[in-house]
Scaffold this active site. Structure first.
Site, PDB file in Angstrom:
ATOM      1  N   ASN A  12       0.975 -14.546  -5.541  1.00 40.18           N
ATOM      2  CA  ASN A  12       1.801 -13.971  -6.082  1.00 40.18           C
ATOM      3  C   ASN A  12       2.798 -13.078  -5.071  1.00 40.18           C
ATOM      4  OD1 ASN A  12       4.027 -12.731  -7.613  1.00 40.18           O
ATOM      5  ND2 ASN A  12       2.616 -11.514  -9.019  1.00 40.18           N
ATOM      6  N   HIS A  97       3.819 -10.884 -16.396  1.00 39.91           N
ATOM      7  CA  HIS A  97       3.144  -9.920 -15.068  1.00 39.91           C
ATOM      8  C   HIS A  97       3.391  -8.574 -15.734  1.00 39.91           C
ATOM      9  CE1 HIS A  97       2.641  -7.913 -11.473  1.00 39.91           C
ATOM     10  NE2 HIS A  97       1.888  -8.961 -11.004  1.00 39.91           N
ATOM     11  N   GLU A  99       4.647  -6.244 -13.983  1.00 38.17           N
ATOM     12  CA  GLU A  99       5.826  -5.916 -13.491  1.00 38.17           C
ATOM     13  C   GLU A  99       7.270  -6.164 -14.348  1.00 38.17           C
ATOM     14  OE1 GLU A  99       5.162  -7.068  -9.450  1.00 38.17           O
ATOM     15  OE2 GLU A  99       3.788  -5.523  -9.243  1.00 38.17           O
ATOM     16  N   GLY A 170      -1.447  -3.313  -6.510  1.00 40.31           N
ATOM     17  CA  GLY A 170      -0.684  -2.826  -5.382  1.00 40.31           C
ATOM     18  C   GLY A 170      -0.941  -1.465  -4.889  1.00 40.31           C
ATOM     19  N   SER A 209      -5.315  -5.541  -6.252  1.00 43.23           N
ATOM     20  CA  SER A 209      -5.700  -5.295  -4.907  1.00 43.23           C
ATOM     21  C   SER A 209      -6.929  -5.931  -4.457  1.00 43.23           C
ATOM     22  CB  SER A 209      -6.183  -3.473  -4.997  1.00 43.23           C
ATOM     23  OG  SER A 209      -4.913  -2.822  -5.200  1.00 43.23           O
TER      24      SER A 209
HETATM   25  P1  PGA Z   1      -1.750  -6.910  -5.590  1.00 42.52           P
HETATM   26  O1  PGA Z   1      -0.971  -7.648  -6.779  1.00 42.52           O
HETATM   27  O2  PGA Z   1      -2.616  -7.838  -5.105  1.00 42.52           O
HETATM   28  O3  PGA Z   1      -0.846  -6.569  -4.519  1.00 42.52           O
HETATM   29  O4  PGA Z   1      -2.418  -5.670  -6.010  1.00 42.52           O
HETATM   30  C1  PGA Z   1      -1.488  -8.274  -7.636  1.00 42.52           C
HETATM   31  C2  PGA Z   1      -0.469  -8.878  -8.560  1.00 42.52           C
HETATM   32  O5  PGA Z   1       0.427  -8.104  -9.163  1.00 42.52           O
HETATM   33  O6  PGA Z   1      -0.443  -9.870  -9.026  1.00 42.52           O
END
Ligand code: PGA
Length: 246
Positions: A12, A97, A99, A170, A209
Site C-alpha cells: 500500500n 482502509h 485512513e 505506521g 508495521s
Molecule cells: P504500515 O501500513 O505497514 O506502514 O504500518 C500498513 C497499512 O496501512 O496498510
C-alpha cells in the site's frame, strides 16, 4: 497460513512518490519477483495506476488502487470509478482502509457499496478491518472486527480481507502473535459461517508495521495468508524480503 492458499503480499504505497519514483519502485519489484512463494500486488495512488501497470505488464506483479467510488460513473467531482481503474490496468482495489474510514468518514455501508462496485467492474476488493487502540483496551477488538466484517462485506463477496489494527499502522508496534492468531481465527470463522467453502479459503492478510524482521513469524500463524504492507513496501528490497518470508 491456510493450507492450499498461496499467500498474497500487497504493498500500500499510500500518498507517496512521483510518477518516476513509482515506476522505478515497480520495476525493482518486478526485477525481484521471480521464484517467490507469494503473489505480489502493489497499490499506488490513483494517478500512478496506469504508469505502474505499464511497467508491470507481462510480470507476475498485480496492480491495485487504494479506493474507488460506489457508482460506475456520474457527477462525482474528484472521485474515481471502479471501471476506470480496471481500464487503467488495476486488478485489485483496497477498500475501507482505516485512513479512509478516519479521513473521509467512510462507514461500513459505504465500504460495502464500494465492494459491490469493485466486483461489478471485475476488480478484486481488499477490504480492511481493524480495531482502534481504545477499542482493544476496552476488550472490544473481536466485536469491532466482527461488526465491520458483517456490515462491510456484500453477500456475494469474493475478495481479500486485511486485518489491520489501527494502532499498529505506521507505528512500529504490532499485536502479539497470539493476538493476531486469535483475530484471524475469528475472521476465518465468520467467513466460513457466511460464505461456506469459499470463506474457508478467502485470504486474510495481516497489516500494521509488517517488516522483514517480523514477517516470517507473523506469516507462519494460522489463517494469516499474507500481508498488507505500508511503509516497508516503499523499499523494494524490504517488500521482496517480506514476500520471501511467506
Ligand atoms: P504500515 O501500513 O505497514 O506502514 O504500518 C500498513 C497499512 O496501512 O496498510
Amino acid at each position: 497460513m491456510t493450507p492450499g492458499v498461496k499467500p498474497l503480499i500487497a504493498g500500500n504505497w499510500k500518498m507517496h512518490g512521483t510518477l518516476a519514483e513509482a515506476a522505478a519502485l515497480a520495476q525493482a519489484v518486478r526485477d525481484g519477483a521471480d521464484g517467490l512463494p507469494a503473489e505480489l500486488l502493489v497499490c499506488p495512488t490513483f494517478l500512478h495506476v496506469a504508469g505502474v501497470a505499464a511497467v508491470l505488464t507481462g510480470s507476475p506483479v498485480a496492480v491495485g488502487a487504494q479506493d474507488c467510488h460506489a457508482a460506475a460513473k456520474g457527477a462525482h467531482t474528484g472521485d474515481v470509478a471502479a471501471p476506470m481503474l480496471r481500464d487503467a490496468g488495476a486488478t485489485h482495489v483496497i477498500l475501507g482502509h482505516s485512513e479512509r474510514r478516519t479521513d473521509h468518514g467512510e462507514t461500513d455501508a459505504a465500504v460495502r457499496a464500494k465492494a459491490v462496485a469493485a466486483a461489478a467492474a471485475g476488480l478484486i476488493p481488499v477490504v480492511c478491518v481493524g480495531e482502534t487502540e481504545a477499542e482493544r483496551r476496552a476488550g472490544q477488538a473481536e466485536a469491532v472486527v466482527e461488526r465491520q466484517l458483517a456490515e462491510s462485506l456484500p453477500d456475494a463477496f469474493a475478495g481479500v480481507i486485511a486485518y489491520e489494527p489501527v494502532w499498529a499502522i505506521g507505528t512500529g508496534r504490532t499485536p502479539t502473535e497470539a493476538d493476531i492468531a486469535a483475530i484471524h481465527g475469528v475472521i476465518r470463522a465468520r467467513l466460513a459461517a457466511r460464505f461456506g467453502a469459499a470463506g474457508a479459503t478467502t485470504r486474510i492478510l495481516y497489516g500494521g508495521s509488517m517488516k522483514p524482521g517480523n514477517a516470517k513469524a507473523i506469516l507462519a500463524l494460522p489463517n494469516v495468508d499474507g500481508g498488507l504492507v505500508g511503509g516497508a513496501s516503499l523499499v523494494a528490497a524490504d517488500f521482496l524480503a517480506i514476500a520471501a518470508a511467506a
